[in-house]
Design an enzyme around this catalytic site. Structure first.
Site, PDB file in Angstrom:
ATOM      1  N   ASP A 310      47.644  20.599  27.303  1.00  0.00           N
ATOM      2  CA  ASP A 310      46.233  20.485  27.124  1.00  0.00           C
ATOM      3  C   ASP A 310      46.427  19.503  26.890  1.00  0.00           C
ATOM      4  O   ASP A 310      45.267  18.573  27.023  1.00  0.00           O
ATOM      5  CB  ASP A 310      45.874  21.013  26.451  1.00  0.00           C
ATOM      6  CG  ASP A 310      45.701  23.021  26.127  1.00  0.00           C
ATOM      7  OD1 ASP A 310      45.556  22.916  28.037  1.00  0.00           O
ATOM      8  OD2 ASP A 310      45.540  23.714  25.426  1.00  0.00           O
ATOM      9  N   HIS A 443      44.259  50.701  51.431  1.00  0.00           N
ATOM     10  CA  HIS A 443      43.060  51.009  51.079  1.00  0.00           C
ATOM     11  C   HIS A 443      43.884  52.780  50.278  1.00  0.00           C
ATOM     12  O   HIS A 443      44.812  53.709  51.120  1.00  0.00           O
ATOM     13  CB  HIS A 443      42.591  52.193  52.198  1.00  0.00           C
ATOM     14  CG  HIS A 443      41.132  52.919  52.052  1.00  0.00           C
ATOM     15  ND1 HIS A 443      40.059  52.116  51.702  1.00  0.00           N
ATOM     16  CD2 HIS A 443      41.885  54.051  52.362  1.00  0.00           C
ATOM     17  CE1 HIS A 443      39.760  53.444  51.303  1.00  0.00           C
ATOM     18  NE2 HIS A 443      39.932  54.642  51.954  1.00  0.00           N
TER      19      HIS A 443
END
Length: 464
Positions: A310, A443
Site C-alpha cells: 500500500d 455441472h
C-alpha cells in the site's frame, strides 16, 4: 555492534511477511520489524476479520429467511459482543500462524518502531530500548491507514474508521457510511444485514465507481432493494457529534443542504500511506502523492532500498502486496522474475451480493481503442444458482474482437470472489476465446456461467 542481515523488512503485513518467507527460502538471512502485530492491518484489522463479520451477517440473513429453504428458525437474534469476539479470534489465530511461519523459516522478528537511519542502516525502538540493524537490502512495507475527513475526525465513539467498525461498542441504529468503495459497501452490507438503518453517501455519480458501470447499476438496485439508502453525487458539508448521535449536513445533487441525524458514522474515503517518520526523507527516497515511487522490481531511486504494498500506491490490495514482495525478493536473489505489473490484479468486494473483477471495464476498453465482443450471462440461467437460492447477479466478459484476447471480466452475485480467479488465470496464460469455449466446466456449478458468458460474447450462449 549492529545486528547484520542480508535483508531487513520494515512492516509485517501481507507484503512484508510473504517477502520475508520467500527470502528465507532463497537462503537470505532475513529480519522483519513490526510495531504492532504480525500480519499487519490486513490480517488483524482488515481483510480477514471483516470476512469473519460478513460471514456472521450472511448466516444471520439466511436464518431470518429460513422459510424460503423449507426451514423454521424462530426468534433469531445475536449477541454483538460474541460476534466481535469471533472475528477477533479468527484474527488472533492467523496472527499466531504468522508467528509460527516466522519461526519455521528462521526469520528474526524485531518488535518496535523501525526507521531508516542511513544506507543499509535501521533502528528499532521499543520503549527505552534502541536496537541497531544493518542490511545490504531493505524493503519498506509499512502499509497505509484510513484517511480522515478534516471536519470529521474519527473518535471511536460516534465517528468510526474501519478499525472502530470492526469492534463496535454498540450496534448502530441509524448508520451513515461515507464512501462507496469496497470498504464502505462491505460495512454497509454487514450492518444492514444485522439490522441497522444504513445510508451510503458517495460524491461520485455511482457506487463502486471503479467497477464496470453495469455492475455498479446492479449493485445500486440490489442494495436499495435490501433497504440501504444510496445518495450518489452527494457531498458532506459538515458533521457535528453529541452524546446521542451525529448530525450530518448533506449537500444533494440539487445543491441544497439538509441536516440528517444518525447514531454513528463510518468514514471510508480512502487511505494515507505510512511514510512519516520512517527515514525516507533522510535518504532522499522519491515519493509521488505521498506514495513511494518504485519500478517493476520494487526498487526505489536509492540503491538497496525497496518498497512494496500500500505504501507504493494503488491498487491497495493484500494480494498485490504479496506478489510485489515475491518479485522484489526474487530479483534481489538474482532469479530474474518478470517485473511486477498491475494489469492482471483481481479486485473483490465481499458484500451481499459479492462483486469481483479483473482487467478492463467495457468503457475503459472502448477508451483504449479496442473493438469489442461482450458477453453477459445471468445467475437466473444457472441451475446451481437457482438451487442455492442465489439467482441474482451476472457474469460479464469483454474480448478484443480482432484477436480474441480476454480484456476483462466482471461479476456480481454469490461467491463471485471465488470464481474470478478462473479469468485471472486465463488472462495470465493469454488464453483466447477459443480455448475458453473449448474448456469443459463441471455441472452443476456456478462456474458454468463463466463459460456461458464467453459463449454469449460470440452469440453462442446455450441457456439464455
Amino acid at each position: 555492534m549492529a545486528d547484520t542481515f542480508d535483508l531487513v523488512i520494515l512492516g509485517s503485513g501481507p507484503g512484508g511477511y510473504v517477502a520475508a518467507i520467500r527470502a528465507s527460502q532463497l537462503g537470505l538471512k532475513t529480519a522483519i520489524i513490526e510495531r504492532e502485530r504480525l500480519g499487519g492491518i490486513c490480517l488483524n484489522w482488515g481483510c480477514i476479520p471483516t470476512k469473519a463479520l460478513l460471514r456472521t451477517s450472511e448466516i444471520y440473513h439466511y436464518m431470518q429467511n429460513a422459510e424460503s429453504y423449507g426451514l423454521s428458525a424462530d426468534n433469531v437474534s445475536f449477541d454483538l459482543n460474541k460476534v466481535v469476539e469471533r472475528s477477533r479470534k479468527v484474527a488472533g489465530q492467523l496472527n499466531a500462524g504468522v508467528k509460527g511461519l516466522m519461526k519455521k523459516n528462521k526469520i528474526q522478528v524485531f518488535e518496535g518502531v523501525g526507521a531508516l537511519t542511513g544506507k543499509g542502516k535501521l533502528t528499532v525502538k521499543q520503549g527505552d530500548k534502541t536496537t541497531e540493524l544493518e542490511a545490504k537490502h531493505i524493503i519498506v512495507a509499512t502499509g497505509a491507514r484510513a484517511r480522515d475527513l478534516p471536519f470529521a475526525k474519527a473518535d471511536g465513539e460516534r465517528i468510526w474508521t474501519y478499525r472502530h467498525a470492526m469492534v463496535p461498542p454498540e450496534m448502530p441504529t441509524k448508520l451513515l457510511v461515507i464512501g462507496s468503495g469496497a470498504i464502505g459497501v462491505e460495512f454497509a452490507s454487514f450492518y444492514n444485514d444485522m439490522g441497522a438503518d444504513v445510508t451510503i453517501v458517495e460524491m461520485l455519480p455511482r457506487i463502486l465507481p471503479v467497477e464496470d458501470e453495469e455492475v455498479s447499476a446492479f449493485m445500486d438496485k440490489a442494495l436499495t432493494k435490501q433497504g440501504i439508502k444510496l445518495l450518489v453525487g452527494t457531498g458532506l458539508e459538515g458533521i457535528e457529534t453529541s452524546a446521542k448521535g451525529v448530525t450530518a449536513k448533506i449537500k444533494g445533487k440539487d445543491g441544497k443542504v439538509t441536516s440528517e441525524e444518525y447514531s454513528h458514522v463510518i468514514v471510508a474515503i480512502g487511505i494515507v500511506p505510512n511514510t512519516e517518520n520512517i527515514g525516507i526523507d533522510t535518504l532522499g527516497i522519491e515519493t509521488e502523492r505521498g506514495h513511494i515511487k518504485v519500478d517493476g522490481y520494487a526498487r526505489t531511486n536509492v540503491e538497496g532500498i525497496y518498497a512494496i504494498g500500500d505504501v507504493t500506491g494503488a491498487p491497495w490490495l493484500a494480494h498485490k502486496a504479496s506478489h510485489e514482495g515475491i518479485v522484489c525478493v526474487e530479483a534481489i536473489a538474482g532469479l530474474k522474475p518478470h517485473p511486477f505489473e498491475k494489469w492482471n490484479i483481481p479486485g473483490c468486494t465481499y458484500s451481499r451480493p459479492q462483486v469481483a473483477s479483473v482487467g478492463f471495464t467495457e468503457a475503459k476498453a472502448k477508451e483504449a481503442g479496442y473493438e469489442l465482443k461482450v458477453g453477459k450471462f445471468p445467475f437466473i440461467g444457472n441451475g446451481k444458482a437457482i438451487a442455492l437460492g442465489e439467482a441474482e447477479g451476472f457474469v460479464k466478459t469483454v474480448f478484443d474482437a480482432k484477436t480474441g484476447e480476454l480484456l476483462g471480466a466482471h461479476m456480481v452475485g454469490a461467491e463471485v470472489t471465488e470464481l474470478i480467479q478462473g479469468y485471472v488465470v486465463a488472462r495470465q496464460l493469454e488464453t483466447t476465446e477459443a480455448e475458453l469455449m473449448e474448456t469443459v466446466f463441471a455441472h452443476p456449478t456456478l462456474s458454468e456461467m463463466m463459460h456461458e458468458s464467453v459463449l454469449g460474447a460470440y452469440g453462442r450462449a446455450i441457456h439464455f
